[in-house]
Motif scaffolding. Structure first.
Motif, PDB file in Angstrom:
ATOM      1  N   ALA A  16       3.852   6.338  10.391  1.00 36.00           N
ATOM      2  CA  ALA A  16       3.711   7.796  10.430  1.00 36.00           C
ATOM      3  C   ALA A  16       5.047   8.493  10.177  1.00 36.00           C
ATOM      4  O   ALA A  16       5.086   9.571   9.577  1.00 36.00           O
ATOM      5  CB  ALA A  16       3.123   8.233  11.769  1.00 36.00           C
ATOM      6  N   LEU A  17       6.149   7.877  10.603  1.00 34.91           N
ATOM      7  CA  LEU A  17       7.478   8.454  10.367  1.00 34.91           C
ATOM      8  C   LEU A  17       7.881   8.366   8.903  1.00 34.91           C
ATOM      9  O   LEU A  17       8.396   9.326   8.328  1.00 34.91           O
ATOM     10  CB  LEU A  17       8.543   7.706  11.188  1.00 34.91           C
ATOM     11  CG  LEU A  17       8.806   8.139  12.604  1.00 34.91           C
ATOM     12  CD1 LEU A  17       9.813   7.199  13.262  1.00 34.91           C
ATOM     13  CD2 LEU A  17       9.309   9.570  12.656  1.00 34.91           C
ATOM     14  N   PHE A  18       7.689   7.211   8.303  1.00 30.39           N
ATOM     15  CA  PHE A  18       8.192   6.967   6.958  1.00 30.39           C
ATOM     16  C   PHE A  18       7.189   7.333   5.856  1.00 30.39           C
ATOM     17  O   PHE A  18       7.579   7.518   4.711  1.00 30.39           O
ATOM     18  CB  PHE A  18       8.652   5.516   6.818  1.00 30.39           C
ATOM     19  CG  PHE A  18       9.937   5.249   7.532  1.00 30.39           C
ATOM     20  CD1 PHE A  18      11.163   5.429   6.899  1.00 30.39           C
ATOM     21  CD2 PHE A  18       9.937   4.843   8.860  1.00 30.39           C
ATOM     22  CE1 PHE A  18      12.359   5.208   7.564  1.00 30.39           C
ATOM     23  CE2 PHE A  18      11.134   4.608   9.533  1.00 30.39           C
ATOM     24  CZ  PHE A  18      12.348   4.795   8.888  1.00 30.39           C
ATOM     25  N   PHE A  19       5.919   7.420   6.212  1.00 32.48           N
ATOM     26  CA  PHE A  19       4.874   7.809   5.266  1.00 32.48           C
ATOM     27  C   PHE A  19       3.990   8.876   5.917  1.00 32.48           C
ATOM     28  O   PHE A  19       2.820   8.638   6.212  1.00 32.48           O
ATOM     29  CB  PHE A  19       4.031   6.591   4.866  1.00 32.48           C
ATOM     30  CG  PHE A  19       4.804   5.537   4.116  1.00 32.48           C
ATOM     31  CD1 PHE A  19       4.968   5.625   2.736  1.00 32.48           C
ATOM     32  CD2 PHE A  19       5.374   4.458   4.792  1.00 32.48           C
ATOM     33  CE1 PHE A  19       5.686   4.646   2.041  1.00 32.48           C
ATOM     34  CE2 PHE A  19       6.090   3.488   4.111  1.00 32.48           C
ATOM     35  CZ  PHE A  19       6.250   3.585   2.719  1.00 32.48           C
ATOM     36  N   PRO A  20       4.544  10.075   6.154  1.00 29.22           N
ATOM     37  CA  PRO A  20       3.811  11.077   6.929  1.00 29.22           C
ATOM     38  C   PRO A  20       2.647  11.742   6.188  1.00 29.22           C
ATOM     39  O   PRO A  20       1.725  12.238   6.830  1.00 29.22           O
ATOM     40  CB  PRO A  20       4.883  12.106   7.281  1.00 29.22           C
ATOM     41  CG  PRO A  20       5.897  11.976   6.200  1.00 29.22           C
ATOM     42  CD  PRO A  20       5.890  10.523   5.809  1.00 29.22           C
ATOM     43  N   GLY A  21       2.679  11.757   4.884  1.00 30.58           N
ATOM     44  CA  GLY A  21       1.620  12.426   4.129  1.00 30.58           C
ATOM     45  C   GLY A  21       0.359  11.582   4.037  1.00 30.58           C
ATOM     46  O   GLY A  21       0.436  10.364   3.878  1.00 30.58           O
ATOM     47  N   ALA A  22      -0.783  12.236   4.122  1.00 32.01           N
ATOM     48  CA  ALA A  22      -2.067  11.529   4.065  1.00 32.01           C
ATOM     49  C   ALA A  22      -2.247  10.788   2.744  1.00 32.01           C
ATOM     50  O   ALA A  22      -2.963   9.798   2.677  1.00 32.01           O
ATOM     51  CB  ALA A  22      -3.210  12.518   4.270  1.00 32.01           C
ATOM     52  N   ASP A  23      -1.578  11.252   1.701  1.00 34.80           N
ATOM     53  CA  ASP A  23      -1.731  10.640   0.384  1.00 34.80           C
ATOM     54  C   ASP A  23      -0.614   9.648   0.041  1.00 34.80           C
ATOM     55  O   ASP A  23      -0.509   9.189  -1.091  1.00 34.80           O
ATOM     56  CB  ASP A  23      -1.785  11.728  -0.686  1.00 34.80           C
ATOM     57  CG  ASP A  23      -0.483  12.526  -0.762  1.00 34.80           C
ATOM     58  OD1 ASP A  23       0.316  12.490   0.203  1.00 34.80           O
ATOM     59  OD2 ASP A  23      -0.264  13.194  -1.785  1.00 34.80           O
ATOM     60  N   GLU A  24       0.212   9.284   1.001  1.00 31.26           N
ATOM     61  CA  GLU A  24       1.343   8.412   0.718  1.00 31.26           C
ATOM     62  C   GLU A  24       1.016   6.924   0.772  1.00 31.26           C
ATOM     63  O   GLU A  24       1.805   6.108   0.322  1.00 31.26           O
ATOM     64  CB  GLU A  24       2.507   8.728   1.664  1.00 31.26           C
ATOM     65  CG  GLU A  24       3.119  10.082   1.411  1.00 31.26           C
ATOM     66  CD  GLU A  24       4.413  10.275   2.165  1.00 31.26           C
ATOM     67  OE1 GLU A  24       5.343   9.481   1.964  1.00 31.26           O
ATOM     68  OE2 GLU A  24       4.469  11.222   2.970  1.00 31.26           O
ATOM     69  N   VAL A  81       0.817  -1.219   0.000  1.00 30.06           N
ATOM     70  CA  VAL A  81       0.000   0.000   0.000  1.00 30.06           C
ATOM     71  C   VAL A  81       0.851   1.269   0.000  1.00 30.06           C
ATOM     72  O   VAL A  81       0.311   2.372  -0.085  1.00 30.06           O
ATOM     73  CB  VAL A  81      -1.013   0.019   1.177  1.00 30.06           C
ATOM     74  CG1 VAL A  81      -2.026  -1.096   1.020  1.00 30.06           C
ATOM     75  CG2 VAL A  81      -0.326  -0.049   2.526  1.00 30.06           C
ATOM     76  N   GLY A  82       2.175   1.116   0.069  1.00 26.86           N
ATOM     77  CA  GLY A  82       3.077   2.258  -0.004  1.00 26.86           C
ATOM     78  C   GLY A  82       4.503   1.797  -0.178  1.00 26.86           C
ATOM     79  O   GLY A  82       4.888   0.748   0.352  1.00 26.86           O
ATOM     80  N   MET A  83       5.277   2.567  -0.952  1.00 29.34           N
ATOM     81  CA  MET A  83       6.684   2.211  -1.138  1.00 29.34           C
ATOM     82  C   MET A  83       7.455   3.447  -1.590  1.00 29.34           C
ATOM     83  O   MET A  83       6.962   4.239  -2.392  1.00 29.34           O
ATOM     84  CB  MET A  83       6.832   1.102  -2.180  1.00 29.34           C
ATOM     85  CG  MET A  83       8.251   0.596  -2.319  1.00 29.34           C
ATOM     86  SD  MET A  83       8.347  -0.990  -3.182  1.00 29.34           S
ATOM     87  CE  MET A  83       8.239  -0.457  -4.869  1.00 29.34           C
ATOM     88  N   LYS A  84       8.678   3.586  -1.057  1.00 30.24           N
ATOM     89  CA  LYS A  84       9.555   4.677  -1.488  1.00 30.24           C
ATOM     90  C   LYS A  84      11.012   4.274  -1.275  1.00 30.24           C
ATOM     91  O   LYS A  84      11.340   3.529  -0.345  1.00 30.24           O
ATOM     92  CB  LYS A  84       9.246   5.981  -0.767  1.00 30.24           C
ATOM     93  CG  LYS A  84       9.418   5.949   0.741  1.00 30.24           C
ATOM     94  CD  LYS A  84       9.251   7.310   1.404  1.00 30.24           C
ATOM     95  CE  LYS A  84       7.829   7.723   1.523  1.00 30.24           C
ATOM     96  NZ  LYS A  84       7.640   8.907   2.379  1.00 30.24           N
ATOM     97  N   MET A  91       8.467   0.193   2.851  1.00 28.13           N
ATOM     98  CA  MET A  91       7.230  -0.369   2.308  1.00 28.13           C
ATOM     99  C   MET A  91       6.175  -0.434   3.398  1.00 28.13           C
ATOM    100  O   MET A  91       6.491  -0.753   4.548  1.00 28.13           O
ATOM    101  CB  MET A  91       7.470  -1.796   1.791  1.00 28.13           C
ATOM    102  CG  MET A  91       8.444  -1.886   0.651  1.00 28.13           C
ATOM    103  SD  MET A  91       8.589  -3.561   0.001  1.00 28.13           S
ATOM    104  CE  MET A  91       9.628  -4.320   1.230  1.00 28.13           C
ATOM    105  N   ALA A  92       4.969  -0.138   3.025  1.00 28.52           N
ATOM    106  CA  ALA A  92       3.811  -0.344   3.898  1.00 28.52           C
ATOM    107  C   ALA A  92       3.053  -1.533   3.324  1.00 28.52           C
ATOM    108  O   ALA A  92       2.695  -1.531   2.145  1.00 28.52           O
ATOM    109  CB  ALA A  92       2.938   0.892   3.938  1.00 28.52           C
ATOM    110  N   LEU A  93       2.849  -2.553   4.153  1.00 20.25           N
ATOM    111  CA  LEU A  93       2.156  -3.762   3.733  1.00 20.25           C
ATOM    112  C   LEU A  93       0.897  -3.940   4.546  1.00 20.25           C
ATOM    113  O   LEU A  93       0.843  -3.548   5.720  1.00 20.25           O
ATOM    114  CB  LEU A  93       3.063  -4.985   3.903  1.00 20.25           C
ATOM    115  CG  LEU A  93       4.362  -4.975   3.095  1.00 20.25           C
ATOM    116  CD1 LEU A  93       5.227  -6.175   3.462  1.00 20.25           C
ATOM    117  CD2 LEU A  93       4.089  -4.943   1.609  1.00 20.25           C
ATOM    118  N   GLU A  94      -0.106  -4.568   3.951  1.00 19.72           N
ATOM    119  CA  GLU A  94      -1.396  -4.743   4.608  1.00 19.72           C
ATOM    120  C   GLU A  94      -1.878  -6.179   4.428  1.00 19.72           C
ATOM    121  O   GLU A  94      -1.669  -6.792   3.385  1.00 19.72           O
ATOM    122  CB  GLU A  94      -2.401  -3.786   3.983  1.00 19.72           C
ATOM    123  CG  GLU A  94      -3.778  -3.820   4.614  1.00 19.72           C
ATOM    124  CD  GLU A  94      -4.715  -2.819   3.966  1.00 19.72           C
ATOM    125  OE1 GLU A  94      -4.633  -1.625   4.312  1.00 19.72           O
ATOM    126  OE2 GLU A  94      -5.508  -3.235   3.108  1.00 19.72           O
TER     127      GLU A  94
END
Length: 157
Positions: free
Chosen positions: A128-136, A33-36, A73-76
């Motif tokens: 919250a630290l690594f993906f602080p933006g609401a749209d990240e 759900v997120g990666m950078k 990475m954010a995983l779900e």
């Protein structure tokens, strides 16, 4: 559904293992759900590892994590935190079981390829630290969802 943070550490990036690591999580059924890819600033890394601030290895840990690019990475998934930690294996890669990321790909205690949140509280703080933006982070439904879970039993409600 639970979300968790995974970091592919500089050694994983330098060794070209990010794709293999991500593949293991995706093949298990976890959803990305997120990666950078970034070289994160020292201040963020110190905050991330603040629980270890008084430990003698803290400076070298922060130094290592800042030594090169990291893939966050954010995983779900259902029980995502426990699933990720099981896939990673023991911290000391030499002791990690075969079939785990560290057991198959690592040889070091310190350069152990990946970090994963150890609790729901840690996951919330770390995400919250690594993906602080609401749209990240992206909310989406994979077309394979019903093939990964028994929708009627596990995804009620």
């Amino acid at each position: 559904m639970e979300r968790t943070l995974v970091l592919c550490k500089p050694d994983a990036v330098q060794r070209g293992l990010v794709g293999q690591i991500l593949t293991r999580f995706e093949q298990k059924g976890l959803k990305l759900v997120g990666m950078k890819l970034r070289q994160f600033p020292k201040e963020l890394l110190e905050q991330h590892y603040s629980d270890h601030k008084e430990r003698p290895f803290f400076p070298s840990l922060v130094g290592f994590m800042g030594s090169g690019p990291v893939v966050a990475m954010a995983l779900e998934g259902i029980d995502a935190i426990a699933v990720v930690r099981g896939l990673m294996g023991k911290t000391n890669a030499r002791e990690a079981a075969p079939g785990t990321i560290r057991g198959d790909l690592g040889m070091s205690f310190s350069n152990n390829l990946v970090h994963g949140s150890d609790s729901a509280e840690s996951a919330a703080k770390e995400l919250a630290l690594f993906f602080p933006g609401a749209d990240e982070l992206v909310d989406w439904t994979p077309c394979t969802l019903e093939w990964s879970y028994s929708v009627g039993e596990e995804l009620k409600g």
